[in-house]
Design a protein around this motif. Structure first.
Motif, PDB file in Angstrom:
ATOM      1  N   LEU A 122       0.839  -1.197   0.000  1.00 38.55           N
ATOM      2  CA  LEU A 122       0.000   0.000   0.000  1.00 38.55           C
ATOM      3  C   LEU A 122       0.877   1.250   0.000  1.00 38.55           C
ATOM      4  O   LEU A 122       0.629   2.191  -0.749  1.00 38.55           O
ATOM      5  N   ARG A 123       1.920   1.238   0.821  1.00 41.22           N
ATOM      6  CA  ARG A 123       2.820   2.402   0.909  1.00 41.22           C
ATOM      7  C   ARG A 123       3.473   2.677  -0.447  1.00 41.22           C
ATOM      8  O   ARG A 123       3.586   3.820  -0.873  1.00 41.22           O
ATOM      9  N   GLU A 124       3.884   1.623  -1.134  1.00 43.34           N
ATOM     10  CA  GLU A 124       4.479   1.788  -2.464  1.00 43.34           C
ATOM     11  C   GLU A 124       3.465   2.340  -3.460  1.00 43.34           C
ATOM     12  O   GLU A 124       3.786   3.213  -4.271  1.00 43.34           O
ATOM     13  N   ALA A 125       2.230   1.835  -3.412  1.00 37.48           N
ATOM     14  CA  ALA A 125       1.184   2.318  -4.315  1.00 37.48           C
ATOM     15  C   ALA A 125       0.887   3.793  -4.039  1.00 37.48           C
ATOM     16  O   ALA A 125       0.733   4.591  -4.976  1.00 37.48           O
ATOM     17  N   LEU A 126       0.827   4.174  -2.783  1.00 35.11           N
ATOM     18  CA  LEU A 126       0.617   5.579  -2.428  1.00 35.11           C
ATOM     19  C   LEU A 126       1.817   6.431  -2.840  1.00 35.11           C
ATOM     20  O   LEU A 126       1.665   7.595  -3.202  1.00 35.11           O
ATOM     21  N   GLY A 127       3.006   5.844  -2.794  1.00 35.90           N
ATOM     22  CA  GLY A 127       4.218   6.558  -3.171  1.00 35.90           C
ATOM     23  C   GLY A 127       4.211   7.003  -4.630  1.00 35.90           C
ATOM     24  O   GLY A 127       4.803   8.028  -4.971  1.00 35.90           O
ATOM     25  N   VAL A 128       3.534   6.249  -5.492  1.00 39.72           N
ATOM     26  CA  VAL A 128       3.431   6.644  -6.899  1.00 39.72           C
ATOM     27  C   VAL A 128       2.696   7.978  -6.996  1.00 39.72           C
ATOM     28  O   VAL A 128       3.154   8.909  -7.660  1.00 39.72           O
ATOM     29  N   GLY A 129       1.547   8.096  -6.313  1.00 42.01           N
ATOM     30  CA  GLY A 129       0.791   9.351  -6.325  1.00 42.01           C
ATOM     31  C   GLY A 129       1.560  10.487  -5.680  1.00 42.01           C
ATOM     32  O   GLY A 129       1.500  11.636  -6.132  1.00 42.01           O
ATOM     33  N   ALA A 130       2.318  10.176  -4.630  1.00 42.44           N
ATOM     34  CA  ALA A 130       3.140  11.202  -3.986  1.00 42.44           C
ATOM     35  C   ALA A 130       4.213  11.687  -4.950  1.00 42.44           C
ATOM     36  O   ALA A 130       4.488  12.886  -5.035  1.00 42.44           O
ATOM     37  N   GLY A 131       4.810  10.760  -5.693  1.00 42.42           N
ATOM     38  CA  GLY A 131       5.833  11.117  -6.678  1.00 42.42           C
ATOM     39  C   GLY A 131       5.281  11.977  -7.803  1.00 42.42           C
ATOM     40  O   GLY A 131       6.017  12.758  -8.412  1.00 42.42           O
ATOM     41  N   GLU A 132       3.990  11.849  -8.073  1.00 37.29           N
ATOM     42  CA  GLU A 132       3.339  12.651  -9.103  1.00 37.29           C
ATOM     43  C   GLU A 132       2.853  13.994  -8.555  1.00 37.29           C
ATOM     44  O   GLU A 132       2.256  14.779  -9.283  1.00 37.29           O
ATOM     45  N   GLY A 133       3.082  14.227  -7.254  1.00 38.64           N
ATOM     46  CA  GLY A 133       2.672  15.485  -6.645  1.00 38.64           C
ATOM     47  C   GLY A 133       1.200  15.566  -6.301  1.00 38.64           C
ATOM     48  O   GLY A 133       0.681  16.659  -6.054  1.00 38.64           O
ATOM     49  N   LEU A 134       0.516  14.422  -6.273  1.00 32.41           N
ATOM     50  CA  LEU A 134      -0.920  14.414  -5.980  1.00 32.41           C
ATOM     51  C   LEU A 134      -1.210  14.532  -4.490  1.00 32.41           C
ATOM     52  O   LEU A 134      -2.238  15.071  -4.094  1.00 32.41           O
ATOM     53  N   TRP A 135      -0.323  13.962  -3.665  1.00 37.96           N
ATOM     54  CA  TRP A 135      -0.521  13.955  -2.226  1.00 37.96           C
ATOM     55  C   TRP A 135       0.781  13.720  -1.506  1.00 37.96           C
ATOM     56  O   TRP A 135       1.801  13.417  -2.115  1.00 37.96           O
ATOM     57  N   ASP A 136       0.725  13.873  -0.198  1.00 38.87           N
ATOM     58  CA  ASP A 136       1.861  13.556   0.673  1.00 38.87           C
ATOM     59  C   ASP A 136       1.383  12.499   1.651  1.00 38.87           C
ATOM     60  O   ASP A 136       0.193  12.441   1.987  1.00 38.87           O
ATOM     61  N   ILE A 137       2.300  11.659   2.103  1.00 40.22           N
ATOM     62  CA  ILE A 137       1.969  10.543   2.995  1.00 40.22           C
ATOM     63  C   ILE A 137       2.738  10.702   4.298  1.00 40.22           C
ATOM     64  O   ILE A 137       3.908  11.086   4.299  1.00 40.22           O
ATOM     65  N   ASP A 138       2.079  10.371   5.401  1.00 42.64           N
ATOM     66  CA  ASP A 138       2.694  10.417   6.724  1.00 42.64           C
ATOM     67  C   ASP A 138       2.312   9.147   7.469  1.00 42.64           C
ATOM     68  O   ASP A 138       1.152   8.714   7.418  1.00 42.64           O
ATOM     69  N   GLU A 139       3.267   8.536   8.125  1.00 43.28           N
ATOM     70  CA  GLU A 139       2.993   7.351   8.933  1.00 43.28           C
ATOM     71  C   GLU A 139       2.646   7.799  10.344  1.00 43.28           C
ATOM     72  O   GLU A 139       3.508   8.219  11.104  1.00 43.28           O
ATOM     73  N   GLY A 140       1.357   7.717  10.693  1.00 44.35           N
ATOM     74  CA  GLY A 140       0.909   8.076  12.029  1.00 44.35           C
ATOM     75  C   GLY A 140       1.263   7.021  13.054  1.00 44.35           C
ATOM     76  O   GLY A 140       1.501   7.317  14.219  1.00 44.35           O
ATOM     77  N   ASN A 141       1.285   5.763  12.609  1.00 47.04           N
ATOM     78  CA  ASN A 141       1.653   4.656  13.500  1.00 47.04           C
ATOM     79  C   ASN A 141       2.034   3.463  12.646  1.00 47.04           C
ATOM     80  O   ASN A 141       1.323   3.100  11.723  1.00 47.04           O
ATOM     81  N   LEU A 142       3.144   2.851  12.979  1.00 48.37           N
ATOM     82  CA  LEU A 142       3.588   1.630  12.306  1.00 48.37           C
ATOM     83  C   LEU A 142       3.603   0.517  13.336  1.00 48.37           C
ATOM     84  O   LEU A 142       4.406   0.539  14.268  1.00 48.37           O
ATOM     85  N   ALA A 143       2.698  -0.437  13.188  1.00 48.91           N
ATOM     86  CA  ALA A 143       2.609  -1.562  14.111  1.00 48.91           C
ATOM     87  C   ALA A 143       3.787  -2.508  13.911  1.00 48.91           C
ATOM     88  O   ALA A 143       4.333  -2.614  12.812  1.00 48.91           O
ATOM     89  N   THR A 144       4.143  -3.206  14.955  1.00 53.69           N
ATOM     90  CA  THR A 144       5.219  -4.206  14.901  1.00 53.69           C
ATOM     91  C   THR A 144       4.952  -5.223  13.795  1.00 53.69           C
ATOM     92  O   THR A 144       5.877  -5.657  13.113  1.00 53.69           O
ATOM     93  N   GLU A 145       3.679  -5.569  13.611  1.00 57.37           N
ATOM     94  CA  GLU A 145       3.298  -6.558  12.589  1.00 57.37           C
ATOM     95  C   GLU A 145       3.675  -6.095  11.188  1.00 57.37           C
ATOM     96  O   GLU A 145       3.867  -6.903  10.297  1.00 57.37           O
ATOM     97  N   HIS A 146       3.795  -4.781  10.973  1.00 57.32           N
ATOM     98  CA  HIS A 146       4.145  -4.246   9.665  1.00 57.32           C
ATOM     99  C   HIS A 146       5.601  -3.778   9.567  1.00 57.32           C
ATOM    100  O   HIS A 146       6.045  -3.416   8.475  1.00 57.32           O
ATOM    101  N   ALA A 147       6.326  -3.814  10.660  1.00 60.51           N
ATOM    102  CA  ALA A 147       7.685  -3.267  10.674  1.00 60.51           C
ATOM    103  C   ALA A 147       8.609  -3.986   9.694  1.00 60.51           C
ATOM    104  O   ALA A 147       9.444  -3.368   9.057  1.00 60.51           O
ATOM    105  N   GLY A 148       8.447  -5.265   9.526  1.00 57.86           N
ATOM    106  CA  GLY A 148       9.301  -6.024   8.619  1.00 57.86           C
ATOM    107  C   GLY A 148       8.689  -6.178   7.242  1.00 57.86           C
ATOM    108  O   GLY A 148       9.263  -6.798   6.362  1.00 57.86           O
ATOM    109  N   ASP A 149       7.496  -5.603   7.067  1.00 52.72           N
ATOM    110  CA  ASP A 149       6.752  -5.738   5.797  1.00 52.72           C
ATOM    111  C   ASP A 149       7.357  -4.846   4.735  1.00 52.72           C
ATOM    112  O   ASP A 149       7.638  -3.716   4.896  1.00 52.72           O
TER     113      ASP A 149
END
Length: 149
Positions: A122-149
């Motif tokens: 999901l982060r990579e997919a959102l990164g495409v739109g961020a790279g196009e200047g459509l939006w900015d992304i912020d991680e409000g919380n990263l759970a341990t379950e996703h830390a190695g993802d």
């Protein structure tokens, strides 16, 4: 079970942001002084939907003072720079099966990533739109379950 509002004190990140000192989140009681969050935080860092928080009463309100147990969810925040990208953002949430919530702040969205979803994809997919200047992304919380993802 009936949802109750639990309040969280929000620390400033920069002058004037966030525009609130506290955030009200919906939660269900799971113990005498424990509530499980049922809504996705917009401004409170280090919290996600599904987390169990310890609360203390203050007047007629419950205030969360720490996370007693992680629910395994992560939280992303997205700020739109292009209003025309709104549908594209919602479609990404649908494709990756992650709820995208409109917040009270125009152009600001909160995304809940459950533990059984790929945070990285999901982060990579959102990164495409961020790279196009459509939006900015912020991680409000990263759970341990996703830390190695």
């Amino acid at each position: 079970m009936i949802d109750t509002q639990v309040f969280v004190t929000v620390e400033p990140e920069s002058p004037g942001y966030p525009p609130v000192d506290e955030e009200a989140l919906w939660a269900e009681r799971v113990g005498p002084d424990l509530f499980r969050l049922t809504s996705t935080p917009t401004f409170a860092r280090g919290l996600s939907c599904g987390d169990t928080v310890h609360v203390v009463p203050f007047g007629e309100r419950w205030y969360a003072d720490y996370v007693a147990a992680s629910g395994g969810h992560s939280t992303l925040r997205v700020v739109l720079f292009d209003d025309n990208a709104h549908d594209r953002l919602l479609e990404l949430g649908r494709v990756w099966d992650c709820p995208v919530d409109h917040t009270e702040v125009p152009g600001l969205f909160a995304i809940d990533v459950s533990p059984d979803r790929s945070f990285r994809n999901l982060r990579e997919a959102l990164g495409v739109g961020a790279g196009e200047g459509l939006w900015d992304i912020d991680e409000g919380n990263l759970a341990t379950e996703h830390a190695g993802d």
